[in-house]
Motif scaffolding. Sequence first.
Motif, PDB file in Angstrom:
ATOM      1  N   SER A 149       0.808  -1.218   0.000  1.00 34.04           N
ATOM      2  CA  SER A 149       0.000   0.000   0.000  1.00 34.04           C
ATOM      3  C   SER A 149       0.845   1.273   0.000  1.00 34.04           C
ATOM      4  O   SER A 149       0.311   2.361  -0.057  1.00 34.04           O
ATOM      5  N   LEU A 150       2.154   1.126   0.089  1.00 32.36           N
ATOM      6  CA  LEU A 150       3.014   2.307  -0.040  1.00 32.36           C
ATOM      7  C   LEU A 150       3.768   2.210  -1.363  1.00 32.36           C
ATOM      8  O   LEU A 150       4.254   1.148  -1.724  1.00 32.36           O
ATOM      9  N   ASN A 151       3.849   3.336  -2.048  1.00 31.27           N
ATOM     10  CA  ASN A 151       4.517   3.355  -3.348  1.00 31.27           C
ATOM     11  C   ASN A 151       6.027   3.203  -3.154  1.00 31.27           C
ATOM     12  O   ASN A 151       6.656   4.047  -2.536  1.00 31.27           O
ATOM     13  N   PRO A 152       6.594   2.117  -3.693  1.00 33.93           N
ATOM     14  CA  PRO A 152       8.018   1.856  -3.437  1.00 33.93           C
ATOM     15  C   PRO A 152       8.937   2.944  -3.971  1.00 33.93           C
ATOM     16  O   PRO A 152      10.072   3.051  -3.532  1.00 33.93           O
ATOM     17  N   ALA A 153       8.444   3.752  -4.895  1.00 35.90           N
ATOM     18  CA  ALA A 153       9.314   4.753  -5.504  1.00 35.90           C
ATOM     19  C   ALA A 153       9.244   6.100  -4.794  1.00 35.90           C
ATOM     20  O   ALA A 153       9.875   7.060  -5.229  1.00 35.90           O
ATOM     21  N   LYS A 154       8.447   6.176  -3.714  1.00 36.87           N
ATOM     22  CA  LYS A 154       8.244   7.474  -3.070  1.00 36.87           C
ATOM     23  C   LYS A 154       8.674   7.438  -1.599  1.00 36.87           C
ATOM     24  O   LYS A 154       8.581   6.393  -0.949  1.00 36.87           O
ATOM     25  N   THR A 155       9.088   8.595  -1.102  1.00 32.69           N
ATOM     26  CA  THR A 155       9.506   8.642   0.306  1.00 32.69           C
ATOM     27  C   THR A 155       8.290   8.630   1.224  1.00 32.69           C
ATOM     28  O   THR A 155       7.158   8.834   0.796  1.00 32.69           O
ATOM     29  N   ILE A 156       8.566   8.404   2.511  1.00 28.69           N
ATOM     30  CA  ILE A 156       7.499   8.437   3.503  1.00 28.69           C
ATOM     31  C   ILE A 156       6.872   9.834   3.541  1.00 28.69           C
ATOM     32  O   ILE A 156       5.653   9.969   3.635  1.00 28.69           O
ATOM     33  N   ARG A 157       7.706  10.868   3.408  1.00 33.40           N
ATOM     34  CA  ARG A 157       7.166  12.234   3.427  1.00 33.40           C
ATOM     35  C   ARG A 157       6.091  12.388   2.363  1.00 33.40           C
ATOM     36  O   ARG A 157       5.009  12.904   2.632  1.00 33.40           O
ATOM     37  N   HIS A 158       6.388  11.926   1.151  1.00 33.72           N
ATOM     38  CA  HIS A 158       5.425  12.036   0.055  1.00 33.72           C
ATOM     39  C   HIS A 158       4.076  11.447   0.456  1.00 33.72           C
ATOM     40  O   HIS A 158       3.038  12.045   0.223  1.00 33.72           O
ATOM     41  N   HIS A 159       4.121  10.261   1.061  1.00 29.93           N
ATOM     42  CA  HIS A 159       2.875   9.579   1.389  1.00 29.93           C
ATOM     43  C   HIS A 159       2.019  10.361   2.377  1.00 29.93           C
ATOM     44  O   HIS A 159       0.809  10.375   2.270  1.00 29.93           O
ATOM     45  N   VAL A 160       2.668  10.980   3.346  1.00 24.73           N
ATOM     46  CA  VAL A 160       1.901  11.680   4.378  1.00 24.73           C
ATOM     47  C   VAL A 160       1.535  13.082   3.922  1.00 24.73           C
ATOM     48  O   VAL A 160       0.497  13.624   4.286  1.00 24.73           O
ATOM     49  N   GLU A 161       2.388  13.630   3.046  1.00 27.74           N
ATOM     50  CA  GLU A 161       2.223  15.013   2.632  1.00 27.74           C
ATOM     51  C   GLU A 161       1.125  15.187   1.582  1.00 27.74           C
ATOM     52  O   GLU A 161       0.386  16.168   1.603  1.00 27.74           O
ATOM     53  N   ARG A 162       1.004  14.214   0.691  1.00 25.73           N
ATOM     54  CA  ARG A 162       0.040  14.366  -0.400  1.00 25.73           C
ATOM     55  C   ARG A 162      -1.389  14.645   0.077  1.00 25.73           C
ATOM     56  O   ARG A 162      -2.009  15.584  -0.405  1.00 25.73           O
ATOM     57  N   PRO A 163      -1.929  13.841   1.006  1.00 25.89           N
ATOM     58  CA  PRO A 163      -3.294  14.153   1.450  1.00 25.89           C
ATOM     59  C   PRO A 163      -3.409  15.554   2.040  1.00 25.89           C
ATOM     60  O   PRO A 163      -4.423  16.234   1.833  1.00 25.89           O
ATOM     61  N   LEU A 164      -2.365  15.994   2.740  1.00 27.12           N
ATOM     62  CA  LEU A 164      -2.398  17.342   3.316  1.00 27.12           C
ATOM     63  C   LEU A 164      -2.559  18.382   2.216  1.00 27.12           C
ATOM     64  O   LEU A 164      -3.292  19.352   2.350  1.00 27.12           O
ATOM     65  N   ARG A 165      -1.858  18.179   1.130  1.00 23.06           N
ATOM     66  CA  ARG A 165      -1.901  19.148   0.030  1.00 23.06           C
ATOM     67  C   ARG A 165      -3.205  19.025  -0.767  1.00 23.06           C
ATOM     68  O   ARG A 165      -3.820  20.027  -1.099  1.00 23.06           O
ATOM     69  N   ILE A 166      -3.596  17.794  -1.057  1.00 25.04           N
ATOM     70  CA  ILE A 166      -4.799  17.602  -1.872  1.00 25.04           C
ATOM     71  C   ILE A 166      -6.010  18.230  -1.185  1.00 25.04           C
ATOM     72  O   ILE A 166      -6.794  18.941  -1.798  1.00 25.04           O
ATOM     73  N   HIS A 167      -6.142  17.947   0.101  1.00 27.26           N
ATOM     74  CA  HIS A 167      -7.330  18.418   0.818  1.00 27.26           C
ATOM     75  C   HIS A 167      -7.092  19.759   1.498  1.00 27.26           C
ATOM     76  O   HIS A 167      -7.919  20.212   2.269  1.00 27.26           O
ATOM     77  N   GLU A 168      -5.929  20.350   1.235  1.00 27.29           N
ATOM     78  CA  GLU A 168      -5.574  21.658   1.799  1.00 27.29           C
ATOM     79  C   GLU A 168      -5.876  21.720   3.284  1.00 27.29           C
ATOM     80  O   GLU A 168      -6.583  22.599   3.764  1.00 27.29           O
ATOM     81  N   VAL A 169      -5.317  20.761   4.008  1.00 27.75           N
ATOM     82  CA  VAL A 169      -5.569  20.673   5.439  1.00 27.75           C
ATOM     83  C   VAL A 169      -4.836  21.786   6.177  1.00 27.75           C
ATOM     84  O   VAL A 169      -5.371  22.404   7.094  1.00 27.75           O
ATOM     85  N   VAL A 170      -3.587  22.021   5.791  1.00 29.80           N
ATOM     86  CA  VAL A 170      -2.815  23.091   6.442  1.00 29.80           C
ATOM     87  C   VAL A 170      -2.227  23.987   5.366  1.00 29.80           C
ATOM     88  O   VAL A 170      -2.180  23.635   4.195  1.00 29.80           O
ATOM     89  N   ARG A 171      -1.755  25.189   5.816  1.00 29.84           N
ATOM     90  CA  ARG A 171      -1.093  26.072   4.868  1.00 29.84           C
ATOM     91  C   ARG A 171       0.215  25.414   4.423  1.00 29.84           C
ATOM     92  O   ARG A 171       0.862  24.731   5.214  1.00 29.84           O
ATOM     93  N   PRO A 172       0.599  25.603   3.147  1.00 28.26           N
ATOM     94  CA  PRO A 172       1.784  24.924   2.615  1.00 28.26           C
ATOM     95  C   PRO A 172       3.010  25.064   3.517  1.00 28.26           C
ATOM     96  O   PRO A 172       3.792  24.130   3.658  1.00 28.26           O
ATOM     97  N   ALA A 173       3.178  26.212   4.147  1.00 23.33           N
ATOM     98  CA  ALA A 173       4.366  26.426   4.968  1.00 23.33           C
ATOM     99  C   ALA A 173       4.378  25.506   6.182  1.00 23.33           C
ATOM    100  O   ALA A 173       5.435  25.212   6.738  1.00 23.33           O
ATOM    101  N   GLU A 174       3.229  25.056   6.602  1.00 26.27           N
ATOM    102  CA  GLU A 174       3.168  24.228   7.813  1.00 26.27           C
ATOM    103  C   GLU A 174       3.172  22.740   7.510  1.00 26.27           C
ATOM    104  O   GLU A 174       3.104  21.921   8.424  1.00 26.27           O
ATOM    105  N   THR A 175       3.247  22.416   6.214  1.00 31.02           N
ATOM    106  CA  THR A 175       3.147  21.008   5.830  1.00 31.02           C
ATOM    107  C   THR A 175       4.165  20.138   6.564  1.00 31.02           C
ATOM    108  O   THR A 175       3.817  19.112   7.142  1.00 31.02           O
ATOM    109  N   ASP A 176       5.438  20.580   6.538  1.00 29.18           N
ATOM    110  CA  ASP A 176       6.488  19.760   7.147  1.00 29.18           C
ATOM    111  C   ASP A 176       6.217  19.491   8.618  1.00 29.18           C
ATOM    112  O   ASP A 176       6.338  18.368   9.086  1.00 29.18           O
TER     113      ASP A 176
END
Lengths: 323, 335, 343
Positions: free
Chosen positions: B105-132
């Motif tokens: 269920s995790l994309n072998p070609a992507k980092t862990i950050r990518h996996h957790v970060e994408r939903p944050l960006r797609i659904h605009e949960v937080v401002r981009p600066a606070e993503t990390d």
Amino acid sequence: MAQIQPTLDVPEAIAEPLAPIEPAVARKSRFRIPGWLRLTLRNPKARLGLAIVLGMVLLGLLAPLLIDASKATEFSFDSRQAPSLNHLFGTTDQGQDVFAQVVWGARRSLALGLLAGVIATALAVVLGVFAGYVGGVVDDLLNLVTSVFFVIPTIPLLVDVTAFLHTRGMLTMALVIACTLWAFEARILRAQALTLKNRDFIQAAKVAGESTRRIVFGELMPNMISRIAAAFVLVFYIAILVDAGLEFLGLGQMDKPSWGVALYWATVNSSMLQGEWWSFLFPGLAIGITVLGLTLVLAGIDEVSNPRLRTERGERRFLRRAA
Amino acid sequence: MSEAALEVRGLSKRFPVSTGVRGRRRYVHAVDDVSFTLRRGRVTALVGESGSGKSTVARLLVRLYAPTSGTILFGDRDVARDRSRRDIVRYRSQVQMIFQDPFGSLNPAKTIRHHVERPLRIHEVVRPAETDNRVHELLRTVGLVPPEHVAAKYPHQLSGGQRQRVAIARTLAVEPTVLLADEPTSMLDVSIRIGILNLMLKLKEERRIAFLYVTHDLASARYVADDILVMYAGQLVEQGPVEQVLANPLHPYTQLLLSAVPDPGTGLAAKRVEVQKGHASAAVDPPEGCRFVARCPLAIDVCSRVTPPLVEAAPGQSARCHVNAPAPAVFATAS
Amino acid sequence: MIAAVEPEGTGLADWAPGEAIVELRKLVVDYGVERRTRAVDGIDLTIRVGEIVGLAGESGCGKTTVGNAIMQILRPPARITGGGVFFRGEDLAQRSRARLRRYRWQNVSMVFQSAMNALNPVTRVSEQFVDMMRAHERISRRDAEDRAGDLLELVGIDRRRIRAFPHELSGGMRQRVIIAMALALEPEVVIMDEPTTALDVVVQREILQQVQDLQRKLGFAVLFITHDLSLLIEFAHRIAIMYAGEIVESAPAATLHSNPQHPYTRGLMASFPPLTGPMERLVGIPGSPPDLADPPAGCRFHPRCPLCVPGGDAYLRQTTERPPLRRVEAGHDVACHLAGGAA
């Protein structure tokens, strides 16, 4: 069950968190060589193949420094010379320098292969991967198109096209070869996309809300790079062979230096019967060696991406199963 | 009882199977008229064998499949009818799914950050600066420390348990109210499982998430769940509070499942299970009658003629069984 | 066709150890050349006549490697670098290839981890039986098929199903076919590597009961490799617990259940939620197993051990000295500095 109690009394603080995770090995640049590429570069077959191909590329690039292009095509009185210091690979019946033909021919063949490979791969990736992932009507439609292209015979089409367009330039050749070979590549990539699309990480990306475009190009594609590279190399060398084959039949551009044309003239002049082995051997070897190099690269990629072909080197994989 | 987060009514999914040469189209009844409610701060276990349709239920709820019929009430919206991508994405910002296989269920070609970060960006949960910051916070929540190191890794560099935690962190990114966990521990080592189950319990308590815990493991269902649903061949055959159902199972299938679980202390010989041949998979165009009838030790005449309805036979506990949970009206309607 | 041994009682209590058939003596298996990884590090294990031995541990602890070593099917880069596998007192390393071939399957057979997929999908079950039998002995096709039919009946499958293709059988049936194949040459020991992990509980139970019945009837010994300790406690006579390439505890099943001594074993036991009785929060085992290429110094379990606390009495020994396997009571060995009050 009383005996188990001691472990149940472990303080929450020790029990809950996992062992801390060590930092990833520090890398100097942000650029990361993908694992398959690193493995491919370590594969002896791929290494040898790559060395051969790079050698050919170098030869092609350095051609202007090595010998004048005109010597490959222009007639001279210095004909039928066996290889010597003056003419490394000898000269033809018309006095063309075979070394110049091989060196300048490398330029053409490699450029053509590269161009055909790039065009065919681009088409195949966009249409094949997309069709495979989206499925349904889109897939059926694209599959139909692919099938039509799939059955077009490359060489007769090229014969027709070159006759119709009155041009036998490299660009035309590359375009036509790409148009007939992309379908073949698209088939391979579509099949791969079909198996990947049902993997959970694609489903998970969907659930996370990713768009189709992002899933295809951002999630699916990075996992297919080795396949795509293999398909590219395949088209590359088929293009070189087809091109040389057409020229050998006399359908090439006679005024430009190329391996196929050199072979054509060698046949026309029945050089072999007259014992002029060099006018055949060197252009033929050039084609053979280049294709061999590309085949080795392909075999290397294949070995790396298909663990069953790997033997001793699959240690890490082995270890993981060593449970 | 806490408020309902997701209400499922009469949910069905049929998959077409290839038709015969001149036959009519046939269907596998993968999920057949399933109804239940997920509540905030409660874990509902959905138990059954492979092929029983339990994973299909989870995939229907997250709208990876479109239901054939039935309603999925989320708030006052019937999301079973949603067709546009916008509606479905909005729904998925509240309802998320944890997949079974953390290696797949995790994309072998992507980092862990990518996996957790994408939903944050797609659904605009937080401002981009606070993503990390949020990515690190999420990783810490699921017990992956130190988050800075974890985020830079690739899936193959983590163990199975750690990957499953990443998968959970990803679903938490959107701050969901409903989490569907499809056998989240079945691919993990026994010693790691408890950690994941405890994490689910923690999330249920701290974030009042409504969980659907799909599993075939009754013991773990008892450990995390408040309510239990037992599924057999596409139908719910028993449901109720987990302690009550496991202490006093009404449906013969639940009884069979319960007796098959390894229980240290009693030897195999001590509790032999006599099983009739047959399996729990959903059938193609199943005939009328109880689907368990061929394997059932209690079967009576009516069982193979009339499909038993889900009848509340004890307070809060219902079962689909003519013998143990008879419906007074069933004979009247059948004749 | 298969000589039936009278069932020796039914309960585990009546069982008495027989003579040793397979013995591992200080077995060491290494993987890799550049980065050597010791998957199995000095293991002693004995399998006796008619005994079910359980080998339990987490994935990556080396338990499958032990099975492969006994079966003599380790392939490079894995190799035995110390100790050996002894069959009836004879070191298998001394055997010729031909005699090893006879040993595999005739003396010791194996049911593999992914057994469900071990059948060739394009040939009928009968063909696979016949091929396997004819590879090992001179037997006519007809006789081989006859015997295959008997074997299928033995594991509870209608002998007519022998004409089936693997995909026509359910997962549980395929697993039975595999078990029948493992029994075909009447081996003395059958190694079963996670044979039921991919199956549902009900099917798992059916198959375990079947194996137990067959084992009583035919008298072969079983090495049952699994990560599911709860299964072994019900099923095995004796259990060995493996951690990071070592056996850390070994005892009769009942003893291990009532009196587990190693903190790792206790952790495993505390990883199963009970089906009955009071429920409390379990902790499992924190952390993850070590990298076998670079195992921790001292006791390999110490980084995860709840009994290893900095400043504790035994801390120095726990982190620097490897605990040997010591006998704490009859038939019960533990590799822990704190076990049995002998610290």
